[in-house]
Design a protein around this motif. Structure first.
Motif, PDB file in Angstrom:
ATOM      1  N   LYS A   7     -15.029   8.805 -22.491  1.00 56.92           N
ATOM      2  CA  LYS A   7     -16.170   9.209 -23.310  1.00 56.92           C
ATOM      3  C   LYS A   7     -17.090   8.041 -23.654  1.00 56.92           C
ATOM      4  O   LYS A   7     -18.317   8.170 -23.506  1.00 56.92           O
ATOM      5  CB  LYS A   7     -15.707   9.919 -24.580  1.00 56.92           C
ATOM      6  N   PRO A   8     -16.581   6.881 -24.124  1.00 64.06           N
ATOM      7  CA  PRO A   8     -17.504   5.779 -24.408  1.00 64.06           C
ATOM      8  C   PRO A   8     -18.281   5.326 -23.177  1.00 64.06           C
ATOM      9  O   PRO A   8     -19.461   4.968 -23.284  1.00 64.06           O
ATOM     10  CB  PRO A   8     -16.576   4.666 -24.922  1.00 64.06           C
ATOM     11  N   VAL A   9     -17.639   5.374 -22.017  1.00 62.03           N
ATOM     12  CA  VAL A   9     -18.325   4.974 -20.787  1.00 62.03           C
ATOM     13  C   VAL A   9     -19.427   5.960 -20.449  1.00 62.03           C
ATOM     14  O   VAL A   9     -20.564   5.573 -20.133  1.00 62.03           O
ATOM     15  CB  VAL A   9     -17.320   4.860 -19.624  1.00 62.03           C
ATOM     16  N   VAL A  10     -19.093   7.260 -20.508  1.00 65.35           N
ATOM     17  CA  VAL A  10     -20.087   8.291 -20.210  1.00 65.35           C
ATOM     18  C   VAL A  10     -21.249   8.204 -21.197  1.00 65.35           C
ATOM     19  O   VAL A  10     -22.429   8.264 -20.806  1.00 65.35           O
ATOM     20  CB  VAL A  10     -19.455   9.691 -20.252  1.00 65.35           C
ATOM     21  N   ALA A  11     -20.939   8.055 -22.477  1.00 67.74           N
ATOM     22  CA  ALA A  11     -21.991   7.987 -23.495  1.00 67.74           C
ATOM     23  C   ALA A  11     -22.900   6.786 -23.251  1.00 67.74           C
ATOM     24  O   ALA A  11     -24.132   6.880 -23.397  1.00 67.74           O
ATOM     25  CB  ALA A  11     -21.371   7.917 -24.885  1.00 67.74           C
ATOM     26  N   ALA A  12     -22.312   5.653 -22.869  1.00 60.16           N
ATOM     27  CA  ALA A  12     -23.108   4.452 -22.618  1.00 60.16           C
ATOM     28  C   ALA A  12     -24.022   4.640 -21.413  1.00 60.16           C
ATOM     29  O   ALA A  12     -25.196   4.249 -21.433  1.00 60.16           O
ATOM     30  CB  ALA A  12     -22.188   3.249 -22.409  1.00 60.16           C
ATOM     31  N   ARG A  15     -26.918   6.871 -22.344  1.00 57.02           N
ATOM     32  CA  ARG A  15     -27.909   6.167 -23.165  1.00 57.02           C
ATOM     33  C   ARG A  15     -28.825   5.308 -22.304  1.00 57.02           C
ATOM     34  O   ARG A  15     -30.044   5.268 -22.513  1.00 57.02           O
ATOM     35  CB  ARG A  15     -27.206   5.300 -24.213  1.00 57.02           C
ATOM     36  N   VAL A  16     -28.253   4.624 -21.332  1.00 55.43           N
ATOM     37  CA  VAL A  16     -29.047   3.725 -20.485  1.00 55.43           C
ATOM     38  C   VAL A  16     -29.955   4.511 -19.547  1.00 55.43           C
ATOM     39  O   VAL A  16     -31.139   4.190 -19.380  1.00 55.43           O
ATOM     40  CB  VAL A  16     -28.119   2.795 -19.684  1.00 55.43           C
ATOM     41  N   VAL A  17     -29.406   5.557 -18.925  1.00 56.18           N
ATOM     42  CA  VAL A  17     -30.151   6.277 -17.887  1.00 56.18           C
ATOM     43  C   VAL A  17     -31.082   7.329 -18.472  1.00 56.18           C
ATOM     44  O   VAL A  17     -32.228   7.480 -18.019  1.00 56.18           O
ATOM     45  CB  VAL A  17     -29.170   6.928 -16.889  1.00 56.18           C
ATOM     46  N   TYR A  18     -30.614   8.064 -19.498  1.00 50.76           N
ATOM     47  CA  TYR A  18     -31.366   9.217 -19.986  1.00 50.76           C
ATOM     48  C   TYR A  18     -31.912   9.064 -21.407  1.00 50.76           C
ATOM     49  O   TYR A  18     -32.812   9.823 -21.791  1.00 50.76           O
ATOM     50  CB  TYR A  18     -30.490  10.461 -19.935  1.00 50.76           C
ATOM     51  N   MET A  49     -24.063  17.095 -24.782  1.00 53.80           N
ATOM     52  CA  MET A  49     -23.779  17.393 -26.185  1.00 53.80           C
ATOM     53  C   MET A  49     -22.513  16.698 -26.683  1.00 53.80           C
ATOM     54  O   MET A  49     -22.574  15.928 -27.653  1.00 53.80           O
ATOM     55  CB  MET A  49     -23.725  18.903 -26.427  1.00 53.80           C
ATOM     56  N   PRO A  50     -21.339  16.879 -26.051  1.00 56.09           N
ATOM     57  CA  PRO A  50     -20.151  16.210 -26.585  1.00 56.09           C
ATOM     58  C   PRO A  50     -20.217  14.693 -26.514  1.00 56.09           C
ATOM     59  O   PRO A  50     -19.597  14.007 -27.331  1.00 56.09           O
ATOM     60  CB  PRO A  50     -19.009  16.764 -25.712  1.00 56.09           C
ATOM     61  N   ALA A  51     -20.984  14.166 -25.563  1.00 55.04           N
ATOM     62  CA  ALA A  51     -21.098  12.709 -25.461  1.00 55.04           C
ATOM     63  C   ALA A  51     -21.849  12.114 -26.644  1.00 55.04           C
ATOM     64  O   ALA A  51     -21.683  10.927 -26.958  1.00 55.04           O
ATOM     65  CB  ALA A  51     -21.791  12.321 -24.161  1.00 55.04           C
ATOM     66  N   GLN A  52     -22.673  12.916 -27.325  1.00 53.73           N
ATOM     67  CA  GLN A  52     -23.428  12.433 -28.479  1.00 53.73           C
ATOM     68  C   GLN A  52     -22.694  12.647 -29.799  1.00 53.73           C
ATOM     69  O   GLN A  52     -23.173  12.193 -30.846  1.00 53.73           O
ATOM     70  CB  GLN A  52     -24.789  13.148 -28.551  1.00 53.73           C
ATOM     71  N   VAL A  53     -21.575  13.344 -29.760  1.00 51.03           N
ATOM     72  CA  VAL A  53     -20.813  13.642 -30.973  1.00 51.03           C
ATOM     73  C   VAL A  53     -19.655  12.657 -31.082  1.00 51.03           C
ATOM     74  O   VAL A  53     -18.930  12.430 -30.108  1.00 51.03           O
ATOM     75  CB  VAL A  53     -20.290  15.094 -30.948  1.00 51.03           C
ATOM     76  N   ARG A  54     -19.478  12.070 -32.253  1.00 53.10           N
ATOM     77  CA  ARG A  54     -18.455  11.037 -32.424  1.00 53.10           C
ATOM     78  C   ARG A  54     -17.052  11.574 -32.170  1.00 53.10           C
ATOM     79  O   ARG A  54     -16.242  10.920 -31.516  1.00 53.10           O
ATOM     80  CB  ARG A  54     -18.539  10.464 -33.856  1.00 53.10           C
ATOM     81  N   ARG A  55     -16.757  12.768 -32.667  1.00 48.68           N
ATOM     82  CA  ARG A  55     -15.422  13.340 -32.508  1.00 48.68           C
ATOM     83  C   ARG A  55     -15.287  14.036 -31.148  1.00 48.68           C
ATOM     84  O   ARG A  55     -16.276  14.340 -30.484  1.00 48.68           O
ATOM     85  CB  ARG A  55     -15.153  14.365 -33.616  1.00 48.68           C
ATOM     86  N   THR A  56     -14.053  14.297 -30.771  1.00 47.64           N
ATOM     87  CA  THR A  56     -13.803  15.054 -29.547  1.00 47.64           C
ATOM     88  C   THR A  56     -14.240  16.498 -29.734  1.00 47.64           C
ATOM     89  O   THR A  56     -13.918  17.128 -30.735  1.00 47.64           O
ATOM     90  CB  THR A  56     -12.299  15.043 -29.208  1.00 47.64           C
TER      91      THR A  56
END
Length: 242
Positions: A7-12, A15-18, A49-56
């Motif tokens: 999840k942290p990798v996907v979220a990062a 953020r960079v690409v989109y 959506m889940p990538a932007q939410v802190r919890r699972t």
């Protein structure tokens, strides 16, 4: 655990690409169960959506999302699993009841459950009549319904199978939670009332529409898809955006 790494990798990467945005994140409880009930414009929603939410966020996704044999399909299925998405047969009857049971287990464990009340992706960018599964789960458990509106994902992924465009920017809009007890009163009585889930679902869809500004159609998205596939005209808007 795969999720904790992925999840942290996907979220990062997102953020960079989109550069996606989320607003109203404070409405998602820091602990305890809740149902994140989102509009559904494209397959990208289940990643963004889940990538932007802190919890699972545990989503119950259609099992056919995971059954593709191509390299892209296998990669997408693995990505969704890494984000907490679980394959469930949602084709009706006992399969639908199985999805409800899976949702109950998640909520009774104090986790977040992600649901698309429309049941499938919007075929035309409008918001459609909600199915009652999210409301039934809220009534059964007392978990709040958190309305979520997605913006931009319909246009960003239109005509693309896997990878969305970088524009328009995809946004996640989170509204104030709906307490089923506040909305319906006595939950014990609501559990015995077959109309209670419908009333709560309609209230939920109104809140989602207020977030997104979509036109609303009081017809199930799956029925609209079927009509369009037969070459028929799409149903008229029932409640226009303001």
């Amino acid at each position: 655990m795969l999720y904790e790494v992925a999840k942290p990798v996907v979220a990062a990467v997102l953020r960079v690409v989109y550069a996606p945005r989320i607003s109203g994140a404070q409405h998602i409880p820091d602990e305890g169960s809740a149902i994140l009930a989102s509009s559904h414009l494209s397959g990208a929603d289940t990643v963004f959506m889940p990538a932007q939410v802190r919890r699972t966020v545990h989503f119950l996704a259609k099992s056919d999302f995971f059954s593709g044999t191509s390299l892209a399909s296998r990669g997408f299925g693995r990505l969704m699993r890494s984000l907490g998405v679980m394959p469930v047969d949602r084709n009706g009857g006992s399969a639908s009841e199985g999805a409800i049971e899976a949702g109950l287990r998640i909520l009774r464990s104090g986790e977040l459950l992600g649901i698309y009340p429309e049941g499938t992706r919007s075929p035309d960018g409008r918001l459609h009549r909600g199915k009652t599964g999210a409301a039934r789960l809220a009534i059964a458990t007392g978990a709040p319904l958190v309305p979520i509106g997605m913006l931009g994902s319909y246009e960003a992924q239109r005509g693309r199978r896997i990878v969305p465009r970088r524009r328009p920017r995809i946004e996640v809009l989170v509204g104030e939670p709906i307490d089923p007890a506040d909305a319906l009163g006595d939950l014990a009585a609501a559990r015995a009332d077959p109309q209670a889930a419908r009333l709560l679902t309609d209230l939920l869809m109104l809140h989602v529409q207020q977030l997104t500004g979509q036109d609303y159609v009081d017809t199930y998205a799956a029925d609209v898809k079927a009509a369009l596939a037969r070459g028929e005209s799409a149903p008229r808007t029932t409640r226009a955006s303001r």
